[in-house]
Write an enzyme that holds these catalytic residues in place. Structure first.
Site, PDB file in Angstrom:
ATOM      1  N   ASP A 145       0.811  -1.227   0.000  1.00 44.18           N
ATOM      2  CA  ASP A 145       0.000   0.000   0.000  1.00 44.18           C
ATOM      3  C   ASP A 145       0.837   1.267   0.000  1.00 44.18           C
ATOM      4  OD1 ASP A 145      -2.603  -0.869  -0.092  1.00 44.18           O
ATOM      5  OD2 ASP A 145      -2.638  -1.310   2.062  1.00 44.18           O
ATOM      6  N   TYR A 199       6.854  -9.984   7.289  1.00 43.43           N
ATOM      7  CA  TYR A 199       6.652  -8.544   7.442  1.00 43.43           C
ATOM      8  C   TYR A 199       7.195  -8.086   8.796  1.00 43.43           C
ATOM      9  CZ  TYR A 199       3.395  -7.978   3.486  1.00 43.43           C
ATOM     10  OH  TYR A 199       2.840  -7.894   2.241  1.00 43.43           O
TER      11      TYR A 199
END
Lengths: 247, 247
Positions: free
Chosen positions: A53, A111
């Site tokens: 994003d 992540y």
């Protein structure tokens, strides 16, 4: 046509995310523009392991693309690295089997999410971590994080706007490390993550660590798909895609 | 009027340096605009320990200013920190004796200069270090740095445009640390530094480390004020003012 795999890193601060959109400055558009120049004006499409994003960073994103010439990996890497902007880096490029697919064959992703707990937001961390004023309880967050591990339907931790049908994912491990007096890192390893899933999990863990949700909130949220047991979506700037591994 | 001392940090990336200039975005202008708002529209001038150039950062810059009200240090710090932009941070504010002067009474300053030696420039270090492609010889640079220490006339390491008359300074210590496989830090401690002096010294040390200047180049440069024995001025983004101490 030869297929290439590249490992790239990028500072997402100045981009409207990874994927090409009309009139937006994106990672994909920058890389495809560079490849088109190198390819004598003919377009080349790149395929990432997954989108990131707006504002989200990567230190180990993987892409693949087909390019009509045989190129030495290191020379190709150097050309792409020097011709893309300074906030995009090509770490490696190699020719791969034409069955390789950066998205479909991804086995595990890692992540990291960075939180700045300093009294005031650190100017040098402001683009690479999210600032939280309070001190969350680390032990309670670690207990709460155990409920994330395993195979679950993570629909309640998927933002609207996702076209994905099957929302079952397996999270292999969630760890939370205090890397300095004022910095926390949340580490997620799993076979895949839904749209904004990591940021929604971090927002929920911080709310649990702050005593505003019970320690078993994530268990309840997953069991009953109960939105009330979840926290806000954590800001994008703390999130880094660190690694993608393949079968 | 009460005098205040503040320790501040700032990311210099988006500023045309510290000092107020016509139509330029500067650290001083941002802080003075904030103080004027807090002071009901009346101007307040701040005085730093020294200016920093365009793109140079600070983690321990010191300023003083006179403000017509008694304010609790921590409350004043919080107000200034939250009302200045995110790339400027007020670490501490305290009321001081009205003899205090951030520039005249500074006893020692510490600067750090970061060099990224990675194969490709790291996107996450690009604003906070200078990238060098070659691997300089650390031991030779450490030998060369010894010639900087002590009291010298540093005219040959002062950029044109400085109004300073006396160019004698005492450098207490220069150390060079390899903080990771791909990152060097040059650390300078001294009673004061001339305009661009640290960056000219780093550029010279790197050129010595690369074998393009002899190990005693700095001794010769200082003895004969010989420009040919100096290297280029290193880029601003690697430089941090870390600390200013007072008598």
């Amino acid at each position: 046509m030869p297929r290439y795999k590249a490992v790239i890193s990028y500072d997402g601060t100045n981009y409207a995310g990874f994927q090409v959109q009309n009139n937006a400055h994106t990672i994909q558009a920058e890389i495809e523009n560079t490849l088109r120049r190198i390819n004598g004006g003919k377009s080349i499409t790149i395929h990432p392991s997954g989108r990131t994003d707006s504002g989200v960073h990567a230190k180990g994103q993987v892409i693949h693309f087909d390019y009509p010439h045989e190129r030495d990996g290191e020379k190709f890497r150097f050309a792409l690295d020097t011709q893309t902007p300074a906030d995009i880096c090509f770490q490696s490029v190699e020719q791969v089997d034409d069955e390789f697919h950066a998205r479909y064959l991804a086995k595990e992703k890692i992540y990291h999410y960075h939180v700045d707990l300093g009294q005031s937001p650190d100017p040098f961390k402001r683009l690479y971590s999210a600032h939280y004023r309070y001190q969350p309880d680390l032990e309670i967050m670690r207990q709460a994080a155990k409920y994330i591990e395993g195979e679950h339907d993570f629909s309640v931790f998927c933002a609207t706007g996702s076209a994905v049908q099957d929302k079952t994912r397996t999270v292999h491990e969630v760890t939370i490390e205090k890397v300095s007096e004022t910095e926390l890192v949340f580490i997620f390893r799993g076979n895949g993550f839904l749209y904004k899933m990591v940021r929604m999990l971090v927002g929920t863990l911080l709310k649990i660590g702050n005593g505003q949700l019970p320690v078993d909130a994530i268990e309840k949220a997953l069991l009953n798909q109960d939105k009330k047991m979840t926290g806000p979506t954590a800001h994008p700037e703390g999130l880094f895609l660190m690694n993608v591994s393949y079968k």
